[in-house]
Design an enzyme around this catalytic site. Structure first.
Site, PDB file in Angstrom:
ATOM      1  N   LYS A 179    -113.343 -32.480   9.165  1.00  0.00           N
ATOM      2  CA  LYS A 179    -112.957 -32.676   7.576  1.00  0.00           C
ATOM      3  C   LYS A 179    -111.433 -32.372   7.291  1.00  0.00           C
ATOM      4  O   LYS A 179    -111.440 -31.033   7.182  1.00  0.00           O
ATOM      5  CB  LYS A 179    -113.856 -31.990   6.654  1.00  0.00           C
ATOM      6  CG  LYS A 179    -113.944 -32.408   5.433  1.00  0.00           C
ATOM      7  CD  LYS A 179    -114.227 -31.360   4.183  1.00  0.00           C
ATOM      8  CE  LYS A 179    -112.751 -30.584   3.818  1.00  0.00           C
ATOM      9  NZ  LYS A 179    -111.837 -31.602   3.095  1.00  0.00           N
ATOM     10  N   GLU A 254    -109.652 -18.617   9.289  1.00  0.00           N
ATOM     11  CA  GLU A 254    -108.307 -18.171   9.139  1.00  0.00           C
ATOM     12  C   GLU A 254    -107.969 -18.586   7.780  1.00  0.00           C
ATOM     13  O   GLU A 254    -107.890 -19.727   7.361  1.00  0.00           O
ATOM     14  CB  GLU A 254    -107.573 -19.053  10.133  1.00  0.00           C
ATOM     15  CG  GLU A 254    -106.197 -18.459  10.440  1.00  0.00           C
ATOM     16  CD  GLU A 254    -105.215 -19.249   9.435  1.00  0.00           C
ATOM     17  OE1 GLU A 254    -104.865 -18.578   8.474  1.00  0.00           O
ATOM     18  OE2 GLU A 254    -104.684 -20.007   9.929  1.00  0.00           O
ATOM     19  N   CYS A 288     -99.916 -19.515   5.643  1.00  0.00           N
ATOM     20  CA  CYS A 288    -100.436 -18.305   5.474  1.00  0.00           C
ATOM     21  C   CYS A 288     -99.718 -17.209   6.194  1.00  0.00           C
ATOM     22  O   CYS A 288    -100.071 -16.034   5.510  1.00  0.00           O
ATOM     23  CB  CYS A 288    -101.851 -18.549   5.971  1.00  0.00           C
ATOM     24  SG  CYS A 288    -101.901 -19.055   7.440  1.00  0.00           S
ATOM     25  N   GLU A 388    -101.299 -14.158  -2.765  1.00  0.00           N
ATOM     26  CA  GLU A 388    -100.709 -15.447  -2.001  1.00  0.00           C
ATOM     27  C   GLU A 388    -100.102 -16.348  -2.892  1.00  0.00           C
ATOM     28  O   GLU A 388    -100.864 -17.072  -3.593  1.00  0.00           O
ATOM     29  CB  GLU A 388    -101.482 -15.859  -1.213  1.00  0.00           C
ATOM     30  CG  GLU A 388    -101.085 -16.892  -0.194  1.00  0.00           C
ATOM     31  CD  GLU A 388    -101.856 -17.231   0.951  1.00  0.00           C
ATOM     32  OE1 GLU A 388    -101.515 -17.408   2.120  1.00  0.00           O
ATOM     33  OE2 GLU A 388    -103.221 -17.527   0.641  1.00  0.00           O
TER      34      GLU A 388
END
Length: 485
Positions: A179, A254, A288, A388
């Site tokens: 996906k 992750e 990331c 973040e």
């Protein structure tokens, strides 16, 4: 013909790839794909639903016995054919990535594509001599494919994240349902066609585009899915873990990061600061593991700020199709709004603006273009030091002692990556050992696709890349009394 037009001409955006064939989705829902450089809708993507997920999982389950029993040498040959097709079609992929998420075309060609192909190459290398069965005293240890794997990938490195999951999963002998993000679907469709053209057996690889709440959740809770591997936000990781819990399947995550870049007192600032700024803002900061917190000696703060500003001024921001552009737009409207909100937060919190700030860069009044921004005099209690941002925003945090610097480096809920810069290698290694994260880079080494990658704390669990990345897709079976041939 644009990448989107080419895909639509082939009908790849109107169909899903299930059981070795392109087929129409069961539902009628469509998603408008937007070019982030122009804000124009460039394609309508067919979305899958729970019924499509069930069909894909059923195909993957049926294909698993045959694929898992396929000799490693044959799986390796299929991956070699896939790699050859990716290399042959590299420009098509680069154009697709540039269109779907705004990557500067030169960066797509020199980073997105070679990094993505490296994961396939690593899977091929590791299959050559991996000990799927070995003896430990009187016991044989067998490593066997876990089964049907749901692979959920993000929009920021669309092809790179696909190959990082699909290649090792197929190498391990698993079958998969992918996906991809509905925000960046073009490279996934091209990849599915390459899988088909490489001759991968029907059902081994399946593609179901869709939203997280529909397709992602259906995959995570499906009883015939043995493992979910997700790269995405920490919020998405929590939701997938909860959905997967009822069937006690393996979940590899992750997730987010707020990576420190610790500049030691003896570092050469000319070698430490500019590459650190570039690494933070590579892919327009949408990575990331980007080193978004630069931790520097307080006595050298002014020098660091000047070097950081000079580096930002060297960027060329603009049309991603222009080969001279170094930084294109933020990938989508929601992320652009997030970056703008975080820049406003930094200003409200009293951080000192070194360069950049809110709004569009000069001369760019449309598209999701953000100004590369550097804040200084930041402390760890500020939101911009903890959250973040996922955009071209660097925060500089001064320190007085090494112990304080290490404490700052570890003072987030994340633990994905870190950088350390210093002339004394023994001191740099010692500092790296004290930072709690899954990967540390000392003095900007070359990227190693065999190096395992993953996080501590809320940056996730499990590892990708290298041998460890393939082992995530393997079960361990002990056979006592086994007599080797």
């Amino acid at each position: 013909m644009t990448a989107a037009a080419a895909l639509e001409a082939q009908g790849l955006l109107d169909r899903l790839f299930i059981d070795g064939a392109w087929r129409a989705p069961l539902g009628t829902q469509r998603f408008d794909v937007v070019n982030p450089a122009t804000e124009a809708v460039v394609a309508a993507l067919a979305l899958g639903d729970e019924g499509d997920v069930d069909a894909a999982v059923t195909a993957a389950r049926a294909a698993f016995p045959g694929w898992s029993a396929t000799p490693a040498a044959e799986r390796r040959r299929l991956l070699e054919r896939l790699l050859a097709l990716l290399e042959e079609r590299a420009e098509s992929f680069a154009q697709a990535i540039s269109l779907e998420m705004g990557a500067a075309i030169t960066f797509a060609r020199t980073a997105h594509l070679p990094f993505a192909m490296a994961h396939v190459r690593v899977a091929i290398e590791n299959l050559a001599d991996y000990p799927f069965l070995h003896q430990r005293g009187p016991t044989a240890i067998a490593r066997e494919p876990i089964g049907v794997c749901a692979l959920i990938t993000p929009w920021n490195w669309p092809l790179y994240q696909i190959t990082a999951k699909v290649a090792p999963a197929l190498a391990a002998g698993c079958t998969v349902v992918l996906k991809p993000s509905e925000l960046a679907p073009f490279s996934a469709a091209l990849f599915a066609q390459a899988i088909a053209d490489a001759g991968v057996p029907a059902g081994v690889f399946n593609l179901v585009p869709g939203t997280g709440p529909v397709v992602g959740e259906a995959l995570a809770r499906h009883p015939e899915v043995d493992m979910v591997s997700l790269t995405g936000s920490t919020r998405a990781g929590v939701l997938v873990s909860k959905a997967a819990a009822d069937t006690v399947k393996r979940v590899a995550l992750e997730l987010g990061g707020k990576s420190p870049n610790l500049i030691l007192l003896d570092a050469d600032l000319d070698k430490a600061v500019p590459p650190g700024v570039a690494a933070c803002m590579r892919n327009v900061g949408q990575s990331c593991s980007a080193p978004t917190r630069m931790i520097v000696p307080r006595a050298r703060l002014a020098e660091v700020e000047a070097l950081a500003r000079r580096m930002v001024e060297s960027f060329t921001i603009g049309d991603p199709t222009d080969e001279a552009t170094t930084h294109g737009p933020i990938a989508n409207a929601a992320q652009y709004a997030r970056v703008q909100a975080m820049i406003a937060m930094g200003m409200a919190e009293g951080a000192r603006l070194v360069c950049g700030g809110p709004g569009h860069p000069d001369g760019l009044d449309h598209g999701f273009f953000a100004r590369p921004t550097v804040f200084s005099d930041v402390h760890t209690a500020m939101g911009i030091a903890q959250e973040e941002i996922f955009g071209p925003v660097l925060v500089i945090l001064p320190y007085d002692t090494l112990d304080e610097a290490i404490a700052i480096a570890n003072d987030t809920v994340y633990g994905l990556g870190a950088h350390v810069q210093g002339a004394d290698m023994e001191a740099a290694r010692a500092a790296a050992a004290r930072i709690r994260c899954g990967q540390v880079l000392i003095n900007y080494p070359a990227w190693d696709p065999q190096a395992p990658f993953g996080g501590y704390k809320q940056s996730g669990n499990g590892r990708e890349f290298g041998v460890e990345g393939m082992e995530e897709f393997l079960e361990t079976k002990a056979i006592l009394g086994y007599a080797p041939a």
